[in-house]
Design an enzyme around this catalytic site. Structure first.
Site, PDB file in Angstrom:
ATOM      1  N   ARG A  11       0.817  -1.202   0.000  1.00  0.00           N
ATOM      2  CA  ARG A  11       0.000   0.000   0.000  1.00  0.00           C
ATOM      3  C   ARG A  11       0.862   1.268   0.000  1.00  0.00           C
ATOM      4  O   ARG A  11       0.347   2.376  -0.009  1.00  0.00           O
ATOM      5  CB  ARG A  11      -0.912   0.001   1.221  1.00  0.00           C
ATOM      6  CG  ARG A  11      -2.208   0.787   1.023  1.00  0.00           C
ATOM      7  CD  ARG A  11      -2.171   2.192   1.558  1.00  0.00           C
ATOM      8  NE  ARG A  11      -3.458   2.860   1.379  1.00  0.00           N
ATOM      9  CZ  ARG A  11      -4.017   3.654   2.266  1.00  0.00           C
ATOM     10  NH1 ARG A  11      -3.417   3.900   3.406  1.00  0.00           N
ATOM     11  NH2 ARG A  11      -5.180   4.238   2.021  1.00  0.00           N
ATOM     12  N   SER A  12       2.156   1.103  -0.009  1.00  0.00           N
ATOM     13  CA  SER A  12       3.064   2.237   0.085  1.00  0.00           C
ATOM     14  C   SER A  12       3.502   2.706  -1.300  1.00  0.00           C
ATOM     15  O   SER A  12       4.207   1.976  -2.010  1.00  0.00           O
ATOM     16  CB  SER A  12       4.301   1.850   0.908  1.00  0.00           C
ATOM     17  OG  SER A  12       5.358   2.748   0.683  1.00  0.00           O
ATOM     18  N   PRO A  13       3.133   3.926  -1.704  1.00  0.00           N
ATOM     19  CA  PRO A  13       3.620   4.425  -2.990  1.00  0.00           C
ATOM     20  C   PRO A  13       5.137   4.572  -3.024  1.00  0.00           C
ATOM     21  O   PRO A  13       5.765   4.380  -4.062  1.00  0.00           O
ATOM     22  CB  PRO A  13       2.922   5.776  -3.142  1.00  0.00           C
ATOM     23  CG  PRO A  13       2.565   6.187  -1.752  1.00  0.00           C
ATOM     24  CD  PRO A  13       2.282   4.917  -1.019  1.00  0.00           C
ATOM     25  N   TYR A  14       5.732   4.900  -1.872  1.00  0.00           N
ATOM     26  CA  TYR A  14       7.181   5.028  -1.831  1.00  0.00           C
ATOM     27  C   TYR A  14       7.851   3.664  -2.027  1.00  0.00           C
ATOM     28  O   TYR A  14       8.941   3.581  -2.599  1.00  0.00           O
ATOM     29  CB  TYR A  14       7.617   5.653  -0.508  1.00  0.00           C
ATOM     30  CG  TYR A  14       7.222   7.100  -0.379  1.00  0.00           C
ATOM     31  CD1 TYR A  14       7.824   8.085  -1.164  1.00  0.00           C
ATOM     32  CD2 TYR A  14       6.238   7.499   0.528  1.00  0.00           C
ATOM     33  CE1 TYR A  14       7.463   9.420  -1.047  1.00  0.00           C
ATOM     34  CE2 TYR A  14       5.876   8.834   0.650  1.00  0.00           C
ATOM     35  CZ  TYR A  14       6.485   9.789  -0.139  1.00  0.00           C
ATOM     36  OH  TYR A  14       6.118  11.100  -0.030  1.00  0.00           O
ATOM     37  N   SER A  15       7.208   2.602  -1.553  1.00  0.00           N
ATOM     38  CA  SER A  15       7.736   1.261  -1.808  1.00  0.00           C
ATOM     39  C   SER A  15       7.727   0.967  -3.300  1.00  0.00           C
ATOM     40  O   SER A  15       8.689   0.413  -3.849  1.00  0.00           O
ATOM     41  CB  SER A  15       6.904   0.214  -1.055  1.00  0.00           C
ATOM     42  OG  SER A  15       7.119   0.285   0.340  1.00  0.00           O
TER      43      SER A  15
END
EC number: 5.99.1.4
Length: 217
Positions: free
Chosen positions: A12-16
């Site tokens: 759910r992490s865009p940075y991931s």
């Protein structure tokens, strides 16, 4: 000797999503191995998380991630549907989370099959890459196939022993905390945490201090 580091990562992490192509390139070009360790988003782990955050944070996150994606030349849009089922008006996150639980367990299964990094790249590319209704049709099946995996086989493994995958996720979250941070993406090498998609250069610098070599050198 091949160096290794742990990657604590969330679907759910865009940075991931944004950091993953650089980590793919790192492993492609250097004698280093990434141990992918999927974790649940903090909104699932911490009750009431979105009721406590500064209201300025979500709008900034959207602007910042779109800017980074543009700079990196990556397709990007906030996922539809969101991998987390939640009430955006109240911040309530129900216990029942069909999308994120399946995705995170699949990430564990892919990592155990030795395809963790390629799997999270392909899956996150569908989820955050502008594909609407990524959860329908063959989107996930095709993404898994591009990573060299069979989605139905992974789902079958998880259905056979869901407690195993939940146990691995819990162990990953405990190791993440032990490493000294709660966020994702978090890279950990030699007990040193590197938090955020903008810390890859710092990670490489530290790896080089420990003898990181280009492949074929």
């Amino acid at each position: 000797m091949t160096l290794e580091y742990d990657l604590f990562w969330s679907f759910r992490s865009p940075y991931s999503y944004l950091v993953t192509p650089r980590l793919i390139e790192l492993e492609r070009d250097y004698d280093v191995h990434c141990n992918v360790r999927p974790v649940y988003p903090i909104a699932v782990r911490l009750d009431g998380f979105f009721k406590q955050v500064n209201p300025m944070w979500p709008p900034y996150l959207l602007k910042d991630t779109a800017r980074i994606a543009e700079m990196l030349g990556l397709p990007y849009a906030w996922p539809f549907p969101d991998p987390i089922v939640m009430n955006f008006k109240t911040g309530d996150v129900p216990k029942e989370q069909p999308y994120i639980r399946r995705l995170t367990r699949l990430g564990v299964a892919a990592a155990e099959a030795g395809k963790g990094l390629s799997f999270i790249r392909e899956m996150s590319g569908v989820i955050f890459g502008g594909v609407r209704n990524w959860n329908e049709g063959d989107h996930l099946k095709d993404a898994a196939a591009r990573a060299g995996l069979d989605l139905a086989e992974l789902d079958a493994l998880i259905e056979k022993d869901p407690d195993h995958y939940e146990g691995v996720i819990a162990a990953n979250e405990a190791a993440q905390k032990q490493a000294g941070h709660w966020g994702v993406p978090l890279m950990v090498f030699a007990d040193e945490p590197f938090f955020g998609q903008d810390r890859v250069d710092h990670l490489v610098w530290r790896l080089e201090k420990h003898g990181l070599k280009r492949r074929g050198a």
